[in-house]
Design an enzyme around this catalytic site. Structure first.
Site, PDB file in Angstrom:
ATOM      1  N   GLY A 264       0.821  -1.201   0.000  1.00 52.13           N
ATOM      2  CA  GLY A 264       0.000   0.000   0.000  1.00 52.13           C
ATOM      3  C   GLY A 264       0.854   1.249   0.000  1.00 52.13           C
ATOM      4  O   GLY A 264       0.580   2.207  -0.721  1.00 52.13           O
ATOM      5  N   ALA A 265       1.916   1.232   0.813  1.00 50.66           N
ATOM      6  CA  ALA A 265       2.794   2.392   0.913  1.00 50.66           C
ATOM      7  C   ALA A 265       4.029   1.996   1.704  1.00 50.66           C
ATOM      8  O   ALA A 265       4.089   0.922   2.296  1.00 50.66           O
ATOM      9  CB  ALA A 265       2.072   3.559   1.601  1.00 50.66           C
ATOM     10  N   MET A 266       5.010   2.904   1.721  1.00 53.34           N
ATOM     11  CA  MET A 266       6.275   2.633   2.406  1.00 53.34           C
ATOM     12  C   MET A 266       6.744   3.885   3.117  1.00 53.34           C
ATOM     13  O   MET A 266       6.763   4.970   2.539  1.00 53.34           O
ATOM     14  CB  MET A 266       7.321   2.154   1.393  1.00 53.34           C
ATOM     15  CG  MET A 266       8.666   1.839   1.999  1.00 53.34           C
ATOM     16  SD  MET A 266       8.558   0.535   3.244  1.00 53.34           S
ATOM     17  CE  MET A 266       9.900   1.009   4.320  1.00 53.34           C
ATOM     18  N   GLU A 267       7.181   3.718   4.383  1.00 51.37           N
ATOM     19  CA  GLU A 267       7.434   4.840   5.277  1.00 51.37           C
ATOM     20  C   GLU A 267       8.841   5.388   5.214  1.00 51.37           C
ATOM     21  O   GLU A 267       9.332   5.975   6.194  1.00 51.37           O
ATOM     22  CB  GLU A 267       7.138   4.416   6.717  1.00 51.37           C
ATOM     23  CG  GLU A 267       8.132   3.427   7.339  1.00 51.37           C
ATOM     24  CD  GLU A 267       7.757   1.966   7.196  1.00 51.37           C
ATOM     25  OE1 GLU A 267       8.300   1.129   7.934  1.00 51.37           O
ATOM     26  OE2 GLU A 267       6.924   1.659   6.314  1.00 51.37           O
ATOM     27  N   ASN A 268       9.562   5.264   4.104  1.00 48.78           N
ATOM     28  CA  ASN A 268      10.931   5.752   3.998  1.00 48.78           C
ATOM     29  C   ASN A 268      11.075   7.141   4.644  1.00 48.78           C
ATOM     30  O   ASN A 268      10.242   8.009   4.450  1.00 48.78           O
ATOM     31  CB  ASN A 268      11.335   5.865   2.525  1.00 48.78           C
ATOM     32  CG  ASN A 268      10.870   4.682   1.711  1.00 48.78           C
ATOM     33  OD1 ASN A 268      11.312   3.570   1.908  1.00 48.78           O
ATOM     34  ND2 ASN A 268       9.954   4.944   0.789  1.00 48.78           N
ATOM     35  N   HIS A 300      -0.881   6.353   8.787  1.00 46.79           N
ATOM     36  CA  HIS A 300      -0.062   5.203   9.200  1.00 46.79           C
ATOM     37  C   HIS A 300       1.402   5.414   8.827  1.00 46.79           C
ATOM     38  O   HIS A 300       2.297   5.252   9.667  1.00 46.79           O
ATOM     39  CB  HIS A 300      -0.608   3.940   8.540  1.00 46.79           C
ATOM     40  CG  HIS A 300       0.190   2.704   8.809  1.00 46.79           C
ATOM     41  ND1 HIS A 300      -0.211   1.748   9.713  1.00 46.79           N
ATOM     42  CD2 HIS A 300       1.374   2.245   8.292  1.00 46.79           C
ATOM     43  CE1 HIS A 300       0.689   0.780   9.752  1.00 46.79           C
ATOM     44  NE2 HIS A 300       1.660   1.057   8.894  1.00 46.79           N
ATOM     45  N   GLU A 301       1.643   5.762   7.577  1.00 45.67           N
ATOM     46  CA  GLU A 301       3.037   5.914   7.135  1.00 45.67           C
ATOM     47  C   GLU A 301       3.717   7.086   7.824  1.00 45.67           C
ATOM     48  O   GLU A 301       4.906   7.021   8.155  1.00 45.67           O
ATOM     49  CB  GLU A 301       3.097   6.058   5.616  1.00 45.67           C
ATOM     50  CG  GLU A 301       2.441   4.930   4.831  1.00 45.67           C
ATOM     51  CD  GLU A 301       2.932   3.546   5.216  1.00 45.67           C
ATOM     52  OE1 GLU A 301       4.102   3.407   5.655  1.00 45.67           O
ATOM     53  OE2 GLU A 301       2.158   2.591   5.086  1.00 45.67           O
ATOM     54  N   HIS A 304       4.870   6.166  11.309  1.00 40.84           N
ATOM     55  CA  HIS A 304       6.082   5.359  11.321  1.00 40.84           C
ATOM     56  C   HIS A 304       7.334   6.206  11.547  1.00 40.84           C
ATOM     57  O   HIS A 304       8.393   5.671  11.908  1.00 40.84           O
ATOM     58  CB  HIS A 304       6.249   4.624   9.992  1.00 40.84           C
ATOM     59  CG  HIS A 304       5.707   3.232   9.992  1.00 40.84           C
ATOM     60  ND1 HIS A 304       5.985   2.310  10.974  1.00 40.84           N
ATOM     61  CD2 HIS A 304       4.914   2.580   9.095  1.00 40.84           C
ATOM     62  CE1 HIS A 304       5.390   1.161  10.693  1.00 40.84           C
ATOM     63  NE2 HIS A 304       4.732   1.294   9.574  1.00 40.84           N
ATOM     64  N   GLU A 323       5.021  -2.436  13.148  1.00 39.17           N
ATOM     65  CA  GLU A 323       3.748  -2.456  12.437  1.00 39.17           C
ATOM     66  C   GLU A 323       2.553  -2.567  13.381  1.00 39.17           C
ATOM     67  O   GLU A 323       1.548  -1.889  13.193  1.00 39.17           O
ATOM     68  CB  GLU A 323       3.725  -3.594  11.416  1.00 39.17           C
ATOM     69  CG  GLU A 323       4.725  -3.423  10.285  1.00 39.17           C
ATOM     70  CD  GLU A 323       4.527  -2.156   9.461  1.00 39.17           C
ATOM     71  OE1 GLU A 323       3.478  -1.491   9.598  1.00 39.17           O
ATOM     72  OE2 GLU A 323       5.436  -1.816   8.693  1.00 39.17           O
TER      73      GLU A 323
END
Length: 869
Positions: A264-268, A300-301, A304, A323
């Site tokens: 869905g997405a990535m929290e870089n 959410h991201e 993080h 998570e």
């Protein structure tokens, strides 16, 4: 050195042999390849093991290796398909590695790859090993500086983690940008984006007065669909400051939306990369559900940034550390920004529909797994959602204020560290005073505990007896006694509260609770809000459920009572179908409950919609030892028709009162009203009331938003004929250039109950316009068939299984993550009636005989592990 897949065990953890202090990356992006130069400042870790140092790497060409500037000869290192091994290294040194990548042909969607006009990265869990050779493990944390150089016309936007410290022209026609991230991070949080992108910008002023630059980047033309995401980001930043005193720590925060993304997405850190499905939200192309999902995933991201980035995992067995906690924070945020009761109901439904079956199948695993072969297979609903439920239980036992203080303590204590779940639990104990020794079983044992509550009522003394047991799961035949928080309240039959809500910790196999001065008869409301992820058996009567459905002060308990009433009738209908008997009628209690609900609408219309929604086919299946797909689907459809026929007048009035009348706005009240309208329209369509097709056609033609348009199309799925065909054709023409909307069309194409959905799916897969390398397309079409039209997928001739296996074999060659996820759909074959299970098992056996990726092989092996020879 071996390249064979090795099972990794949590108890085998050893600290890294070498630590990396800084990483300087230089990306030289050319037309047909990208050259990456990595300079690492390395020091021997005295706590780590001796021997050769492994640097992970795959799918790229090694050009150069140098120690302190001196190139290594080929016989001075060992190179395998998955690693670079170095030996006889100094205690402190600079390592230079040059690699060459081909992002244009990288279809795995890991490492550096192309999505449309955008070059982007995905490094979690081990995608960084497709960029350069590196100890690709989360406990190696370094400060990164990234220089990107590319053609200025083709890639005018260059982005990476941290703050942009320099940019300019490199040579004629080419430009560069340099980013510095001041915070040490594991390599899985590295990110890079290059492309010709549109952008919307804003700023956010933090509590301390710092101004943060915000932006959402996307391919040109999609900017109008990104404003909701940007607004959600600002709300998330404000909420995290107000709730946890967490202020954003960089000068900029960017989001990039790409069309091809496995997750869905990535929290870089500072540069979140999103699937477009979790960013784009416009009334004409997105439903209320899409708007809510974008809001929550963006939050959410962002969350993080602290729970995952500033404090990260020591190893991937600890994935739920970041998570589970971040999902819980997302849940809190969603509850605070929507309908609290319905938001929690949606969370409960996800646990029951997806996590409980996972816990009861061949892939059952603890929230903190003990071993894995391929880490990507453990990005599961258990690690995420059950992990969040464990956090929620701790928060309930501690109280919200004490829990919030404990989270602050945990983040302060471990800032900048890679830690374990045990470190988190200890921090909770240190601040809240809770004894969580027994609670730790939740992290190490798979399975869904069963809680039974019986009651005895004499002389106004109510005695409740609570007991617990947990079925065996693969590799864990014996289960401990869990520490289970059970929320209880007691009402009389008129709905007056006799015992206020309280939390009871069931931490023994059996426990008795006595309440005095409770008049008879009493109605017990138990497991309120799903206070623990368990299955509850309670000796409630139909009268009790009708009372709770009408009067319980907890909306989740009201909904749960309705679900129990529906389920009792549904199970009786399934039994009747299997025995070839006439279906039972609705019954007086259920009819009374629905009558009352339709006569006295709750103020929260979204709650009304939920209370009128039957349990899913998955939930019905969970009640049986073996799942009979046809009987369950037939029973659910029959009960919908019974309700639609019995309450046609009331449902028509309900739909009329909630029909579209004003310009679209996304808020709690308006979304609730649209949900009620869609539900009532669906009941009437499935019943086939006179004039329903014309009504749906009018709704579709006059809709100013996707929610109402999908309500009309969804209802027409039960009305085959010219109207449905015309509107589906119009939908495809109208939104041909909107990929996310066409995903909705794909689901509609294979979910109607009256079509040959398998043949339809095959035809769509063979259409030259279908992009089978795009995960969103595959999820829409194959997921729409398997999950959205179970009777068609599980057809007797096995054509559905054959189709799925064909696609798994094709996809596994380039995207093992997606192939493994699809294989998981047939892995729990032993839960199904033999006439389905044998076909699913045959599909797994066919996969087992093929050459598979480690990802898919692990899933197939788990499905066949307990199969008889």
């Amino acid at each position: 050195m071996t390249d064979q897949p090795q099972r990794q065990y949590r108890l085998d953890y050893r600290p890294p042999a070498y630590l990396v202090d800084t990483v300087a990356l230089d990306f030289d992006i050319q037309e047909n390849n990208t050259q990456v130069t990595a300079q690492l400042a390395v020091a021997r870790n005295v706590a780590g093991p001796a021997g050769p140092w492994r640097l992970d790497g795959r799918g790229m060409r090694l050009v150069r290796v140098a120690i302190d500037g001196a190139d290594l000869a080929h016989d001075a290192y060992e190179l395998t398909d998955t690693a670079l091994w170095l030996d006889n290294l100094p205690s402190v040194f600079e390592l230079t590695i040059v690699t060459e990548l081909d992002p244009e042909t990288n279809l795995s969607l890991e490492g550096l790859y192309r999505s449309g006009a955008i070059l982007c990265t995905q490094c979690e869990a081990t995608g960084f090993s497709r960029i350069t050779y590196f100890p690709d493990r989360p406990d190696v944390m370094a400060r990164f500086t990234t220089r990107i150089e590319a053609d200025a016309a083709r890639y005018p936007v260059l982005l990476s983690n941290g703050n942009c410290t320099q940019a300019g022209m490199a040579q004629p026609g080419r430009h560069y940008a340099i980013y510095e991230d001041p915070f040490a991070k594991p390599c899985y949080l590295f990110a890079l984006v290059a492309g010709d992108l549109g952008v919307i910008r804003d700023t956010y002023t933090t509590a301390s007065g710092r101004e943060v630059a915000l932006a959402v980047f996307t391919e040109h033309g999609n900017e109008p669909q990104c404003h909701h995401a940007l607004d959600a980001l600002k709300k998330a930043m404000a909420w995290d400051e107000a709730t946890y005193d967490l202020e954003y720590d960089l000068d900029q925060f960017f989001i990039v939306a790409v069309g091809s993304f496995n997750m869905g997405a990535m929290e870089n850190k500072g540069l979140n990369i999103f699937n477009t499905a979790c960013v784009f939200a416009h009334p004409e192309t997105a439903t209320d559900g899409d708007f809510a999902r974008v809001r929550d995933v963006v939050a959410h991201e962002y969350f993080h940034n602290y729970t995952g980035n500033r404090v990260t995992c020591r190893d991937w067995f600890q994935l739920s550390l970041k998570e589970g906690l971040t999902v819980y924070r997302e849940h809190q945020f969603a509850i605070d920004h929507g309908s609290p009761g319905v938001t929690r109901i949606e969370q409960v439904r996800m646990i029951r529909d997806i996590q409980f079956p996972e816990d009861g199948g061949p892939r059952a695993h603890p929230v903190r797994p003990d071993s894995y072969i391929e880490m990507n297979n453990f990005y599961t609903i258990t690690v995420y959602e059950k992990g969040a439920e464990l956090i929620r239980m701790i928060a309930q036992m501690a109280g919200r204020e004490a829990f919030t203080d404990a989270v602050k303590h945990y983040l302060h204590k471990h800032d900048g560290q890679a830690v374990t779940i045990e470190d988190f639990v200890v921090a909770m104990e240190e601040t809240t005073g809770l004894d969580l020794a027994q609670f730790r079983h939740w992290y190490s044992h798979a399975g869904t505990p069963r809680v039974a509550i019986s009651q005895q009522h004499e002389n106004n003394t109510l005695t409740l007896t609570l007991s617990q047991s947990t079925p065996a799961t693969p590799g864990q035949p014996n289960k401990p006694v869990f520490d289970i928080p059970i929320s209880l309240a007691v009402f009389d039959t008129a709905g007056s509260q006799q015992v206020p809500p309280q939390l009871v910790r069931l931490n023994h196999a059996r426990k008795k609770i006595v309440y005095k001065d409770v008049p008879e008869p009493a109605v017990v409301s138990a497991l309120r809000g799903l206070s623990a992820p368990v299955k509850l058996t309670q000796d409630t009567t139909e009268r009790d459920l009708v009372c709770l459905m009408a009067h319980d002060s907890d909306p989740v308990s009201r909904w749960d009572a309705a679900q129990s009433l529906y389920m009792t009738h549904l199970l009786a209908c399934v039994d009747a179908i299997r025995a070839d008997h006439a279906l039972p009628g609705l019954g007086d209690g259920l009819s009374q409950a629905i009558t009352r609900l339709l006569a006295d609408w709750p103020a929260d219309r979204a709650l009304l919609a939920e209370m009128l929604t039957l349990p899913s086919t998955i939930q019905i299946g969970e009640a049986f030892e073996r799942i009979d797909v046809a009987a369950i689907d037939g029973a659910r459809r029959a009960v919908r028709q019974q309700i639609g026929s019995r309450f046609e007048e009331e449902l028509t009035a309900l739909a009329t009162a909630h029909a579209p009348r004003s310009t679209y706005v996304f808020d709690q009240d308006a979304a609730g009203r649209r949900a009620v309208f869609a539900l009532a329209l669906g009941y009437l369509a499935e019943t086939g009331v006179e004039g329903i097709e014309a009504w749906c056609r009018t709704v579709y033609d006059e809709a100013d938003n996707m929610t109402d348009r999908m309500a009309a199309l969804g209802a027409l799925q039960y009305c085959p004929g010219a109207t449905r065909d015309r509107l589906l054709g119009d939908f495809a023409r109208r939104f041909a250039n909107e990929p996310l909307v066409m995903d909705k069309w794909l689901r509609l194409q294979v979910s109607a109950p009256d079509i040959d959905a398998v043949a339809q799916a095959r035809a769509l897969l063979q259409d030259p316009a279908f992009d089978f390398t795009n995960p969103n397309r595959l999820r829409a079409l194959l997921g729409g068939l398997v999950r959205g039209n179970a009777p068609a997928f599980h057809r007797a001739d096995g054509a559905g299984y054959a189709l799925l296996v064909d696609e798994i074999l094709r996809i596994d060659a380039f995207n093992p993550q997606m192939a493994a996820a699809l294989a998981g759909l047939i892995a729990p074959w032993q839960r199904y009636d033999a006439r389905y299970g044998q076909g699913m098992r045959a599909g797994l056996s066919r996969l087992d005989g093929a050459e598979l990726s480690d990802n898919t092989r692990e899933i197939v092996a788990s499905g066949l592990a307990d199969a008889p020879n």
